[in-house]
Design an enzyme around this catalytic site. Sequence first.
Site, PDB file in Angstrom:
ATOM      1  N   ASN A 220      -9.277  -7.198   2.181  1.00 16.87           N
ATOM      2  CA  ASN A 220      -8.486  -6.321   2.861  1.00 16.87           C
ATOM      3  C   ASN A 220      -9.268  -5.743   3.937  1.00 16.87           C
ATOM      4  O   ASN A 220     -10.166  -5.164   3.744  1.00 16.87           O
ATOM      5  CB  ASN A 220      -8.267  -5.181   1.661  1.00 16.87           C
ATOM      6  CG  ASN A 220      -7.222  -4.099   2.118  1.00 16.87           C
ATOM      7  OD1 ASN A 220      -7.602  -3.542   2.983  1.00 16.87           O
ATOM      8  ND2 ASN A 220      -6.227  -4.281   1.383  1.00 16.87           N
TER       9      ASN A 220
ATOM     10  N   SER B  61       0.090  -4.847  -5.764  1.00 14.88           N
ATOM     11  CA  SER B  61      -1.002  -4.776  -4.761  1.00 14.88           C
ATOM     12  C   SER B  61      -2.123  -4.000  -5.129  1.00 14.88           C
ATOM     13  O   SER B  61      -3.288  -4.505  -4.922  1.00 14.88           O
ATOM     14  CB  SER B  61      -0.056  -4.076  -3.453  1.00 14.88           C
ATOM     15  OG  SER B  61      -1.007  -4.362  -2.369  1.00 14.88           O
TER      16      SER B  61
ATOM     17  N   SER C 141      -2.618  -7.110   2.633  1.00 16.77           N
ATOM     18  CA  SER C 141      -2.009  -6.131   3.189  1.00 16.77           C
ATOM     19  C   SER C 141      -1.685  -5.152   2.041  1.00 16.77           C
ATOM     20  O   SER C 141      -0.840  -5.767   1.237  1.00 16.77           O
ATOM     21  CB  SER C 141      -0.969  -6.278   4.408  1.00 16.77           C
ATOM     22  OG  SER C 141      -0.843  -5.141   4.876  1.00 16.77           O
ATOM     23  N   GLU C 142      -2.108  -4.109   1.987  1.00 14.56           N
ATOM     24  CA  GLU C 142      -1.879  -3.183   0.606  1.00 14.56           C
ATOM     25  C   GLU C 142      -0.478  -2.696   0.509  1.00 14.56           C
ATOM     26  O   GLU C 142      -0.034  -2.592  -0.531  1.00 14.56           O
ATOM     27  CB  GLU C 142      -2.836  -2.216   0.168  1.00 14.56           C
ATOM     28  CG  GLU C 142      -2.669  -0.964   1.629  1.00 14.56           C
ATOM     29  CD  GLU C 142      -3.786  -1.154   2.585  1.00 14.56           C
ATOM     30  OE1 GLU C 142      -3.940  -2.406   2.965  1.00 14.56           O
ATOM     31  OE2 GLU C 142      -3.975  -0.246   3.045  1.00 14.56           O
ATOM     32  N   ASN C 143       0.472  -2.810   1.431  1.00 17.51           N
ATOM     33  CA  ASN C 143       1.912  -2.559   1.125  1.00 17.51           C
ATOM     34  C   ASN C 143       2.386  -3.676   0.433  1.00 17.51           C
ATOM     35  O   ASN C 143       3.516  -3.656  -0.166  1.00 17.51           O
ATOM     36  CB  ASN C 143       2.524  -2.367   2.247  1.00 17.51           C
ATOM     37  CG  ASN C 143       2.428  -3.543   3.652  1.00 17.51           C
ATOM     38  OD1 ASN C 143       1.213  -3.910   3.634  1.00 17.51           O
ATOM     39  ND2 ASN C 143       3.406  -3.686   4.491  1.00 17.51           N
TER      40      ASN C 143
END
Lengths: 218, 232
Positions: free
Chosen positions: A23, A88, A46-48
Amino acid sequence: MALNKFQIAQRIAKELQDGFYVNLGIGIPTLVANYIPEGMNVVLQSENGLLGMGPFPIEGDEDADLINAGKQTITTLPGSSIFDSAMSFGMIRSGKINLTVLGAMEVSEKGDIANWKIPGKMVKGMGGAMDLVASAKNIIVAMMHTSPSGESKLLETCSLPLTGTRCVKKIVTDLAVIEITLTGFKLIERAPGVTADEIKSKTKANLIVEGNIPEIEI
Amino acid sequence: MNKLNKNAEDAIFDIEDGQTLMLGGFGLCGIPENCIAALVKKGTTNLTCISNNAGVDDFGIGLMLKQKQVKKMIASYVGENAEFERQLLSGELEVELIPQGTLATRCLAAGYGMPAIFTPAGVGTEVADGKETRIFNGKEYLLEAAFEADFALVKAWKGDKSGNLIYKDTARNFNPLMAMAAKITIVEVEELVEDGELDPNFIHTPGVYVHRIFQGINYEKRIEQRTVRKVD
């Protein structure tokens, strides 16, 4: 000579290993993606809600429905997957992400990090940073060694509101690579032509220097 | 059982002053554009809004902020909105900033019928102030309650008349979580289809969670950060 932000990213890329899920935060960390060694399989999260983030789209191919956590238009790659934001952070919390790289305003010698708020001045929020630093096993901070006004961003104790405690393992700045050990900051590498004494003088905490410190190879 | 609504005005008719809303989306990606426009038109005030972000000055929740419709904002990141920052610093707007994963998981807990979660996010920071903590396997966790919301305003890509939903790309983000989490879930879709047209194997949100659905119109889908590369 101090490293520029691209060289900081290039140095951090040396920490990548084949098969890593990574990340990358906003700013210098994002640049690390440009230096993944040829042939190495690194999957960017991608943490979305995306694993397998690809490069920016070719002009004209931008899709408002496909963005990264920095809200930039991006692409997917063969092998990518998409999921909701709870899953996520589920993979972050459960330790499935091997490496997290993020920026910081301050880091303490205990590994505390502050990067989300300047009281009375800046209120942007922590986004996913608090979740990431609370759970990631391997956290590298990418930042300039000093603030624009010349103040050390490496401190005995953070003065700004914390994002997380005792979590940062390594810091790569424009001047040095520093490990956070049980006894504090330890100088591992120095920028080409920058002396250990200069780094010491710009670090507002004890800096452990043992033996000859090699230069950062870019 | 008819979940079908004519349009956004129709679907949000009973949202009242002072209620709590969840709004899907990450940045401006996957936001319920039609419902927001209808709320701005309706002029509902004193709202508590739960959403990852607060839009930008002239789009998304920013439109509601400009009209002073929002009393309290619960979000994780609000960096792109100058009007928001002004209202916050002047004390007009109440704001609760919470970690993004905590926000997502508090929605999840509500949708899964669980009253609370334990998360390590925020331990040792001001987010932990006044919160119950507990140690599991030597690590400290915060107790965070499931959200309670009157309405969820959700944007999906495709939906059928039974309320089954499919999202597209990263416009999924918080939408399926919020769809599960509120007392009444209102969904706008880009493509409304007949039952049977969506493969049950690929449904992201089962219709049981959806109370109202309508065909959205005129999607602007604004891009916040247009980043491209040149053809080599």
